[in-house]
Design a protein around this motif. Sequence first.
Motif, PDB file in Angstrom:
ATOM      1  N   TRP A   1       0.907  -1.208   0.014  1.00  0.00           N
ATOM      2  CA  TRP A   1      -0.048   0.063  -0.072  1.00  0.00           C
ATOM      3  C   TRP A   1       0.732   1.405   0.036  1.00  0.00           C
ATOM      4  O   TRP A   1       0.640   2.201  -0.770  1.00  0.00           O
ATOM      5  CB  TRP A   1      -0.926  -0.050   1.210  1.00  0.00           C
ATOM      6  N   LEU A   2       1.907   1.219   0.740  1.00  0.00           N
ATOM      7  CA  LEU A   2       2.819   2.357   0.861  1.00  0.00           C
ATOM      8  C   LEU A   2       3.509   2.887  -0.456  1.00  0.00           C
ATOM      9  O   LEU A   2       3.600   3.884  -0.923  1.00  0.00           O
ATOM     10  CB  LEU A   2       3.744   2.240   2.055  1.00  0.00           C
ATOM     11  N   ALA A   3       4.011   1.526  -1.158  1.00  0.00           N
ATOM     12  CA  ALA A   3       4.740   1.887  -2.342  1.00  0.00           C
ATOM     13  C   ALA A   3       3.599   2.484  -3.406  1.00  0.00           C
ATOM     14  O   ALA A   3       4.084   3.545  -4.087  1.00  0.00           O
ATOM     15  CB  ALA A   3       4.960   0.622  -2.990  1.00  0.00           C
ATOM     16  N   LYS A   4       2.492   2.141  -3.701  1.00  0.00           N
ATOM     17  CA  LYS A   4       1.361   2.859  -4.360  1.00  0.00           C
ATOM     18  C   LYS A   4       1.147   4.155  -3.983  1.00  0.00           C
ATOM     19  O   LYS A   4       0.945   4.907  -4.817  1.00  0.00           O
ATOM     20  CB  LYS A   4       0.028   2.309  -4.488  1.00  0.00           C
ATOM     21  N   TRP A   5       0.926   4.339  -2.601  1.00  0.00           N
ATOM     22  CA  TRP A   5       0.557   5.750  -2.189  1.00  0.00           C
ATOM     23  C   TRP A   5       1.938   6.738  -2.409  1.00  0.00           C
ATOM     24  O   TRP A   5       1.642   7.773  -2.880  1.00  0.00           O
ATOM     25  CB  TRP A   5       0.529   5.691  -0.614  1.00  0.00           C
ATOM     26  N   ARG A   6       3.232   6.106  -2.243  1.00  0.00           N
ATOM     27  CA  ARG A   6       4.180   7.313  -2.490  1.00  0.00           C
ATOM     28  C   ARG A   6       4.312   7.401  -3.841  1.00  0.00           C
ATOM     29  O   ARG A   6       4.932   8.428  -4.316  1.00  0.00           O
ATOM     30  CB  ARG A   6       5.361   6.454  -1.955  1.00  0.00           C
ATOM     31  N   GLU A   7       3.969   6.506  -4.902  1.00  0.00           N
ATOM     32  CA  GLU A   7       3.899   6.882  -6.246  1.00  0.00           C
ATOM     33  C   GLU A   7       2.827   7.760  -6.715  1.00  0.00           C
ATOM     34  O   GLU A   7       2.918   8.411  -7.579  1.00  0.00           O
ATOM     35  CB  GLU A   7       4.020   5.412  -6.868  1.00  0.00           C
ATOM     36  N   HIS A   8       1.453   7.480  -6.317  1.00  0.00           N
ATOM     37  CA  HIS A   8       0.500   8.090  -6.819  1.00  0.00           C
ATOM     38  C   HIS A   8      -0.071   9.068  -5.981  1.00  0.00           C
ATOM     39  O   HIS A   8      -0.751  10.062  -6.302  1.00  0.00           O
ATOM     40  CB  HIS A   8      -0.624   6.968  -7.220  1.00  0.00           C
ATOM     41  N   GLY A   9       0.268   9.131  -4.546  1.00  0.00           N
ATOM     42  CA  GLY A   9      -0.311  10.162  -3.414  1.00  0.00           C
ATOM     43  C   GLY A   9      -1.892   9.789  -3.272  1.00  0.00           C
ATOM     44  O   GLY A   9      -2.552   8.724  -3.771  1.00  0.00           O
ATOM     45  N   TRP A  10      -2.622  10.763  -2.681  1.00  0.00           N
ATOM     46  CA  TRP A  10      -3.930  10.457  -2.360  1.00  0.00           C
ATOM     47  C   TRP A  10      -4.716  10.910  -3.731  1.00  0.00           C
ATOM     48  O   TRP A  10      -4.445  11.664  -4.365  1.00  0.00           O
ATOM     49  CB  TRP A  10      -4.489  11.440  -1.211  1.00  0.00           C
ATOM     50  N   PRO A  11      -5.824  10.292  -3.829  1.00  0.00           N
ATOM     51  CA  PRO A  11      -6.845  10.588  -4.946  1.00  0.00           C
ATOM     52  C   PRO A  11      -7.387  11.911  -4.861  1.00  0.00           C
ATOM     53  O   PRO A  11      -7.649  12.426  -3.880  1.00  0.00           O
ATOM     54  CB  PRO A  11      -7.825   9.463  -5.006  1.00  0.00           C
ATOM     55  N   GLU A  12      -7.615  12.487  -5.946  1.00  0.00           N
ATOM     56  CA  GLU A  12      -8.186  13.973  -5.962  1.00  0.00           C
ATOM     57  C   GLU A  12      -9.570  13.815  -5.938  1.00  0.00           C
ATOM     58  O   GLU A  12      -9.707  12.891  -7.045  1.00  0.00           O
ATOM     59  CB  GLU A  12      -7.619  14.826  -7.238  1.00  0.00           C
ATOM     60  N   ILE A  13     -10.621  14.016  -5.575  1.00  0.00           N
ATOM     61  CA  ILE A  13     -11.801  13.550  -5.289  1.00  0.00           C
ATOM     62  C   ILE A  13     -12.699  15.187  -5.406  1.00  0.00           C
ATOM     63  O   ILE A  13     -12.425  15.891  -4.654  1.00  0.00           O
ATOM     64  CB  ILE A  13     -12.366  13.152  -3.934  1.00  0.00           C
ATOM     65  N   SER A  14     -13.470  15.446  -6.167  1.00  0.00           N
ATOM     66  CA  SER A  14     -14.169  16.619  -6.600  1.00  0.00           C
ATOM     67  C   SER A  14     -15.269  16.757  -5.502  1.00  0.00           C
ATOM     68  O   SER A  14     -15.810  15.964  -4.922  1.00  0.00           O
ATOM     69  CB  SER A  14     -14.821  16.386  -7.945  1.00  0.00           C
ATOM     70  N   PRO A  15     -15.397  18.300  -5.152  1.00  0.00           N
ATOM     71  CA  PRO A  15     -16.511  18.508  -4.297  1.00  0.00           C
ATOM     72  C   PRO A  15     -17.898  18.190  -4.892  1.00  0.00           C
ATOM     73  O   PRO A  15     -18.782  17.781  -3.880  1.00  0.00           O
ATOM     74  CB  PRO A  15     -16.414  19.960  -4.401  1.00  0.00           C
ATOM     75  N   GLU A  16     -18.131  18.016  -6.266  1.00  0.00           N
ATOM     76  CA  GLU A  16     -19.467  17.717  -6.643  1.00  0.00           C
ATOM     77  C   GLU A  16     -19.713  16.106  -6.534  1.00  0.00           C
ATOM     78  O   GLU A  16     -20.585  15.764  -6.355  1.00  0.00           O
ATOM     79  CB  GLU A  16     -19.324  17.694  -8.178  1.00  0.00           C
ATOM     80  N   ALA A  17     -18.522  15.511  -5.970  1.00  0.00           N
ATOM     81  CA  ALA A  17     -18.698  13.999  -5.701  1.00  0.00           C
ATOM     82  C   ALA A  17     -19.276  13.664  -4.246  1.00  0.00           C
ATOM     83  O   ALA A  17     -19.236  12.617  -3.866  1.00  0.00           O
ATOM     84  CB  ALA A  17     -17.663  13.138  -6.174  1.00  0.00           C
ATOM     85  N   GLY A  18     -19.313  15.049  -3.662  1.00  0.00           N
ATOM     86  CA  GLY A  18     -19.529  14.828  -2.260  1.00  0.00           C
ATOM     87  C   GLY A  18     -18.420  14.620  -1.362  1.00  0.00           C
ATOM     88  O   GLY A  18     -18.511  14.018  -0.232  1.00  0.00           O
ATOM     89  N   SER A  19     -17.145  14.928  -1.718  1.00  0.00           N
ATOM     90  CA  SER A  19     -16.016  14.647  -0.966  1.00  0.00           C
ATOM     91  C   SER A  19     -14.918  15.759  -1.047  1.00  0.00           C
ATOM     92  O   SER A  19     -15.404  16.782  -1.468  1.00  0.00           O
ATOM     93  CB  SER A  19     -15.264  13.274  -1.763  1.00  0.00           C
TER      94      SER A  19
END
Length: 219
Positions: A199-217
């Motif tokens: 999980w850490l390897a994926k997170w370090r490569e891609h970071g946190w996902p961008e989620i739009s306010p329109e999606a309620g996030s």
Amino acid sequence: MARQQERARRTRAAIVRSAAAEFAKRGFAAASINAILEQSNATKGAMYFHFASKEDLARAVLDEGIEHYRAIVDKWMDAPGLDPFQRLRGMVGDLGAALHDDVIIAAEFRLVTEPEFIGEARLRGSTVWGRAGYQLAVQAQEQGLFKPGVDLRRFVEAVASSLAGQRYLVDLTSPVVDVRARFEACLEVPLEAMASEEWLAKWREHGWPEISPEAGSMP
């Protein structure tokens, strides 16, 4: 009758919000009833119609604070397309933003540190999101996102204590601070120690996902 009930509801809501602003700024003991009335445009008679005392008014603020916490938790518990750590990050980030932007939650946080209410701290907002955080941690463990043998309660307690400490530091420093980012860091540090290497390897490569306010996030 319906019009009178609606007027009474609005008056009560205005008093609670005004009280929250006063409690968040000054604490329970120093809060001024006159300031609360002035800010809410309510009369003393109207206030005492709805609330028997200053303490009763503070408890109404605390109760509304729980509902605000629940709204944040409900928003993230079943957010689609995200793993449990990503949902936990969204929850923690929204809590940080709310402590800065939501006067009800800011007042709830201040009140549960006051001598009159400190015994109720475990019955309030921190318990609402703490239970949700533990549920997400259980889901993460079931999905293999933690290292083997991680103590989930220790993980949640580490995040919770870091959040509480960070909030106090924000109060002592500048009000112009990115509380969301600081809260997210309180999650990231324990994750770096306890999340699985995959999980850490994926997170370090891609970071946190961008989620739009329109999606309620989160933005």
